[in-house]
Structure formats: C-alpha cells, structure tokens
Scaffold this motif. Structure first.
Motif, PDB file in Angstrom:
ATOM      1  N   GLY A 205      -4.260   7.314   3.879  1.00  0.00           N
ATOM      2  CA  GLY A 205      -3.170   7.321   4.847  1.00  0.00           C
ATOM      3  C   GLY A 205      -1.868   6.753   4.332  1.00  0.00           C
ATOM      4  N   GLY A 206      -1.710   6.731   3.041  1.00  0.00           N
ATOM      5  CA  GLY A 206      -0.481   6.226   2.448  1.00  0.00           C
ATOM      6  C   GLY A 206      -0.687   5.842   1.002  1.00  0.00           C
ATOM      7  N   SER A 207       0.372   5.375   0.381  1.00  0.00           N
ATOM      8  CA  SER A 207       0.333   5.120  -1.058  1.00  0.00           C
ATOM      9  C   SER A 207       0.017   3.676  -1.438  1.00  0.00           C
ATOM     10  CB  SER A 207       1.675   5.515  -1.684  1.00  0.00           C
ATOM     11  OG  SER A 207       2.711   4.709  -1.143  1.00  0.00           O
ATOM     12  N   LYS A 208      -0.161   2.799  -0.459  1.00  0.00           N
ATOM     13  CA  LYS A 208      -0.419   1.391  -0.761  1.00  0.00           C
ATOM     14  C   LYS A 208      -1.858   1.027  -0.412  1.00  0.00           C
ATOM     15  CE  LYS A 208       4.296  -0.162   0.071  1.00  0.00           C
ATOM     16  NZ  LYS A 208       5.123  -1.040   0.913  1.00  0.00           N
ATOM     17  N   LEU A 209      -2.640   0.716  -1.443  1.00  0.00           N
ATOM     18  CA  LEU A 209      -4.042   0.338  -1.250  1.00  0.00           C
ATOM     19  C   LEU A 209      -4.234  -1.104  -1.683  1.00  0.00           C
ATOM     20  CD1 LEU A 209      -6.961   1.349  -0.543  1.00  0.00           C
ATOM     21  CD2 LEU A 209      -7.241   1.719  -3.004  1.00  0.00           C
ATOM     22  N   LEU A 210      -4.627  -1.951  -0.737  1.00  0.00           N
ATOM     23  CA  LEU A 210      -4.883  -3.349  -1.044  1.00  0.00           C
ATOM     24  C   LEU A 210      -6.270  -3.510  -1.654  1.00  0.00           C
ATOM     25  CD1 LEU A 210      -4.271  -6.442  -0.791  1.00  0.00           C
ATOM     26  CD2 LEU A 210      -5.362  -6.306   1.471  1.00  0.00           C
ATOM     27  N   VAL A 211      -6.338  -4.246  -2.739  1.00  0.00           N
ATOM     28  CA  VAL A 211      -7.616  -4.712  -3.276  1.00  0.00           C
ATOM     29  C   VAL A 211      -7.599  -6.216  -3.014  1.00  0.00           C
ATOM     30  CG1 VAL A 211      -9.144  -4.858  -5.264  1.00  0.00           C
ATOM     31  CG2 VAL A 211      -7.569  -2.913  -5.052  1.00  0.00           C
TER      32      VAL A 211
ATOM     33  N   ASN B 191     -13.965 -16.320  -8.083  1.00  0.00           N
ATOM     34  CA  ASN B 191     -13.326 -15.675  -9.227  1.00  0.00           C
ATOM     35  C   ASN B 191     -12.490 -14.504  -8.725  1.00  0.00           C
ATOM     36  OD1 ASN B 191     -12.562 -14.643 -11.660  1.00  0.00           O
ATOM     37  ND2 ASN B 191     -14.597 -13.925 -12.254  1.00  0.00           N
ATOM     38  N   ALA B 192     -11.216 -14.736  -8.479  1.00  0.00           N
ATOM     39  CA  ALA B 192     -10.347 -13.711  -7.906  1.00  0.00           C
ATOM     40  C   ALA B 192      -9.980 -12.631  -8.915  1.00  0.00           C
ATOM     41  CB  ALA B 192      -9.085 -14.349  -7.345  1.00  0.00           C
ATOM     42  N   GLY B 193      -9.991 -12.937 -10.188  1.00  0.00           N
ATOM     43  CA  GLY B 193      -9.700 -11.922 -11.200  1.00  0.00           C
ATOM     44  C   GLY B 193      -8.397 -11.170 -10.983  1.00  0.00           C
ATOM     45  N   GLY B 194      -7.342 -11.872 -10.628  1.00  0.00           N
ATOM     46  CA  GLY B 194      -6.040 -11.225 -10.436  1.00  0.00           C
ATOM     47  C   GLY B 194      -5.852 -10.606  -9.059  1.00  0.00           C
ATOM     48  N   LEU B 195      -6.767 -10.842  -8.160  1.00  0.00           N
ATOM     49  CA  LEU B 195      -6.666 -10.288  -6.815  1.00  0.00           C
ATOM     50  C   LEU B 195      -6.114 -11.353  -5.867  1.00  0.00           C
ATOM     51  CD1 LEU B 195     -10.091  -8.450  -6.638  1.00  0.00           C
ATOM     52  CD2 LEU B 195      -7.860  -7.513  -7.245  1.00  0.00           C
ATOM     53  N   PRO B 196      -5.470 -10.995  -4.815  1.00  0.00           N
ATOM     54  CA  PRO B 196      -5.267  -9.649  -4.304  1.00  0.00           C
ATOM     55  C   PRO B 196      -4.151  -8.920  -5.048  1.00  0.00           C
ATOM     56  CG  PRO B 196      -4.200 -11.214  -2.859  1.00  0.00           C
ATOM     57  CD  PRO B 196      -4.904 -12.012  -3.922  1.00  0.00           C
ATOM     58  N   LYS B 197      -4.207  -7.609  -4.967  1.00  0.00           N
ATOM     59  CA  LYS B 197      -3.137  -6.779  -5.519  1.00  0.00           C
ATOM     60  C   LYS B 197      -3.058  -5.491  -4.715  1.00  0.00           C
ATOM     61  CE  LYS B 197      -5.944  -4.570  -9.105  1.00  0.00           C
ATOM     62  NZ  LYS B 197      -6.090  -4.342 -10.528  1.00  0.00           N
ATOM     63  N   ILE B 198      -1.885  -4.889  -4.742  1.00  0.00           N
ATOM     64  CA  ILE B 198      -1.690  -3.618  -4.060  1.00  0.00           C
ATOM     65  C   ILE B 198      -1.535  -2.541  -5.118  1.00  0.00           C
ATOM     66  CG2 ILE B 198      -0.186  -2.262  -2.562  1.00  0.00           C
ATOM     67  CD1 ILE B 198       0.340  -4.761  -0.949  1.00  0.00           C
ATOM     68  N   GLU B 199      -2.413  -1.557  -5.048  1.00  0.00           N
ATOM     69  CA  GLU B 199      -2.382  -0.424  -5.969  1.00  0.00           C
ATOM     70  C   GLU B 199      -1.428   0.636  -5.416  1.00  0.00           C
ATOM     71  OE1 GLU B 199      -3.995   0.061  -8.895  1.00  0.00           O
ATOM     72  OE2 GLU B 199      -5.060  -1.853  -8.809  1.00  0.00           O
ATOM     73  N   ASP B 200      -0.611   1.198  -6.307  1.00  0.00           N
ATOM     74  CA  ASP B 200       0.297   2.280  -5.931  1.00  0.00           C
ATOM     75  C   ASP B 200      -0.419   3.604  -6.170  1.00  0.00           C
ATOM     76  OD1 ASP B 200       2.343   4.062  -5.466  1.00  0.00           O
ATOM     77  OD2 ASP B 200       3.549   3.435  -7.185  1.00  0.00           O
ATOM     78  N   LEU B 201      -0.676   4.319  -5.101  1.00  0.00           N
ATOM     79  CA  LEU B 201      -1.397   5.590  -5.189  1.00  0.00           C
ATOM     80  C   LEU B 201      -0.474   6.796  -5.126  1.00  0.00           C
ATOM     81  CD1 LEU B 201      -4.269   4.777  -2.649  1.00  0.00           C
ATOM     82  CD2 LEU B 201      -4.294   4.491  -5.137  1.00  0.00           C
TER      83      LEU B 201
ATOM     84  N   ALA C  90      -0.103  -2.972   3.521  1.00  0.00           N
ATOM     85  CA  ALA C  90      -0.724  -1.836   2.837  1.00  0.00           C
ATOM     86  C   ALA C  90      -1.219  -0.838   3.876  1.00  0.00           C
ATOM     87  CB  ALA C  90      -1.887  -2.315   1.970  1.00  0.00           C
ATOM     88  N   ASN C  91      -1.491   0.388   3.419  1.00  0.00           N
ATOM     89  CA  ASN C  91      -2.009   1.423   4.316  1.00  0.00           C
ATOM     90  C   ASN C  91      -3.502   1.275   4.547  1.00  0.00           C
ATOM     91  OD1 ASN C  91       0.176   2.955   2.337  1.00  0.00           O
ATOM     92  ND2 ASN C  91       0.515   3.221   4.525  1.00  0.00           N
ATOM     93  N   ALA C  92      -4.198   0.723   3.582  1.00  0.00           N
ATOM     94  CA  ALA C  92      -5.655   0.583   3.662  1.00  0.00           C
ATOM     95  C   ALA C  92      -6.099  -0.460   2.655  1.00  0.00           C
ATOM     96  CB  ALA C  92      -6.338   1.917   3.377  1.00  0.00           C
ATOM     97  N   THR C  93      -7.383  -0.767   2.719  1.00  0.00           N
ATOM     98  CA  THR C  93      -8.002  -1.710   1.791  1.00  0.00           C
ATOM     99  C   THR C  93      -9.136  -0.986   1.086  1.00  0.00           C
ATOM    100  OG1 THR C  93      -7.508  -3.466   3.351  1.00  0.00           O
ATOM    101  CG2 THR C  93      -9.019  -4.013   1.599  1.00  0.00           C
ATOM    102  N   CYS C  94      -9.320  -1.269  -0.170  1.00  0.00           N
ATOM    103  CA  CYS C  94     -10.344  -0.600  -0.964  1.00  0.00           C
ATOM    104  C   CYS C  94     -11.731  -0.798  -0.339  1.00  0.00           C
ATOM    105  CB  CYS C  94     -10.334  -1.143  -2.388  1.00  0.00           C
ATOM    106  SG  CYS C  94     -11.653  -0.465  -3.429  1.00  0.00           S
ATOM    107  N   PRO C  95     -12.380   0.291   0.068  1.00  0.00           N
ATOM    108  CA  PRO C  95     -13.696   0.149   0.701  1.00  0.00           C
ATOM    109  C   PRO C  95     -14.796  -0.279  -0.268  1.00  0.00           C
ATOM    110  CG  PRO C  95     -13.112   2.461   0.489  1.00  0.00           C
ATOM    111  CD  PRO C  95     -11.918   1.671   0.060  1.00  0.00           C
ATOM    112  N   LEU C  96     -14.699   0.110  -1.507  1.00  0.00           N
ATOM    113  CA  LEU C  96     -15.734  -0.246  -2.486  1.00  0.00           C
ATOM    114  C   LEU C  96     -15.755  -1.745  -2.748  1.00  0.00           C
ATOM    115  CD1 LEU C  96     -17.921   0.647  -4.504  1.00  0.00           C
ATOM    116  CD2 LEU C  96     -16.108   0.904  -6.181  1.00  0.00           C
ATOM    117  N   THR C  97     -14.594  -2.308  -3.080  1.00  0.00           N
ATOM    118  CA  THR C  97     -14.565  -3.748  -3.349  1.00  0.00           C
ATOM    119  C   THR C  97     -14.836  -4.549  -2.082  1.00  0.00           C
ATOM    120  OG1 THR C  97     -12.152  -3.795  -3.121  1.00  0.00           O
ATOM    121  CG2 THR C  97     -13.045  -3.584  -5.357  1.00  0.00           C
ATOM    122  N   ALA C  98     -14.429  -4.029  -0.925  1.00  0.00           N
ATOM    123  CA  ALA C  98     -14.701  -4.724   0.338  1.00  0.00           C
ATOM    124  C   ALA C  98     -16.204  -4.895   0.527  1.00  0.00           C
ATOM    125  CB  ALA C  98     -14.107  -3.956   1.512  1.00  0.00           C
TER     126      ALA C  98
END
Length: 145
Positions: free
Chosen positions: A33-39, A12-22, A73-81
């Motif tokens: 380390g930047g404004s692009k966070l991959l979920v 169930n991907a639920g609309g993922l992957p997506k890049i959040e603009d921070l 992206a600059n990083a990946t979401c640690p919580l969802t990972a």
C-alpha cells in the motif's frame, strides 16, 4: 560458536528499526500500500506485547499497523514481525517473566501461535477467553472485540 539465547536475540537490534524504500518495486508497493516499509526492532514488539492488559488480546497485524503508523510507514514487514513476536514470547519464558503476557498476542483472525511456548491456550482460557478448534488450528472466539 554457541547459539544465541532468545533474550540475546531480543536485545540485538542489528540496525533496526529502519524504513525500506520500495519505490523501485511496483509489486511490493501494491502489496504494502505504499513505498515505505518499516522493519521494526524486536524490542518495539516487546514493548507493545507487554502493554496488552488483562482480559484483552491483540494480533500481530494490529501491532504491525500501530508501529507502521507511528513511523510514518505504509506497512511493517510481516516476516520479521512474525520472527520478532516469537522471540519476544520465548524470551519472556526463558527469563521466567510470568508478568509478560506473551499469550495475549495472536495471529490473524485470532489464531493461536503454534510456534509460541506451550501454554498459550491455557493462559487465554484462564483469562476468560473462549478458544475453539477449527481443524487442527485454535482460535479465540470474538477476537475482534
């Protein structure tokens, strides 16, 4: 409503992957380390975990860094990972997939994941890794290699 199985959650991907603009969140930009966070999607972690060869290990941080780089992206979401890596491990056990090497994915600094299904320590030892105790936590020796 019945609870979803781990395999249902995995698929169930639920609309993922997506890049959040921070860019509107300076503290987050600094943290990641930047404004692009991959979920990333759960199956993206599943594919990475499945590819860890016999005798080798990886960490959640390495998986996250690889996925972020691929997505630009600059990083990946640690919580969802953390959540999705745990789902991958439990889904493999749930479907009886003994070939899926979930036990080869560790937390930071080579720490075993206490939320994984039972058996991570035993699998790693059978594959030749040395596992040591530090307090009440378990680590693979020389996991950086």
């Amino acid at each position: 409503m019945p609870r979803k199985t781990y395999n249902e959650k995995l698929h169930n991907a639920g609309g993922l992957p997506k890049i959040e603009d921070l860019s509107g969140k300076p503290e987050s930009v600094k943290r990641f380390g930047g404004s692009k966070l991959l979920v990333a999607a759960p199956l993206q972690y599943n594919e990475r975990m499945a590819a860890v060869p016999l005798g080798q290990i990886t960490t959640a941080e390495r998986l996250r860094a690889e996925l972020a780089a691929e997505a630009g992206a600059n990083a990946t979401c640690p919580l969802t990972a953390g959540i999705f890596i745990n789902i991958c491990a439990h889904a493999a056990v749930e479907r009886g997939d003994a070939a899926f090497p979930w036990w080869r994915t560790l937390k930071a600094k080579g720490e075993l994941n206490e939320k994984f299904p039972p058996g991570q320590r035993e699998h790693l030892k059978m594959e030749g890794h040395t596992v040591i105790e530090k307090g009440n936590r378990l680590f693979v020796v020389d996991c950086e290699k």
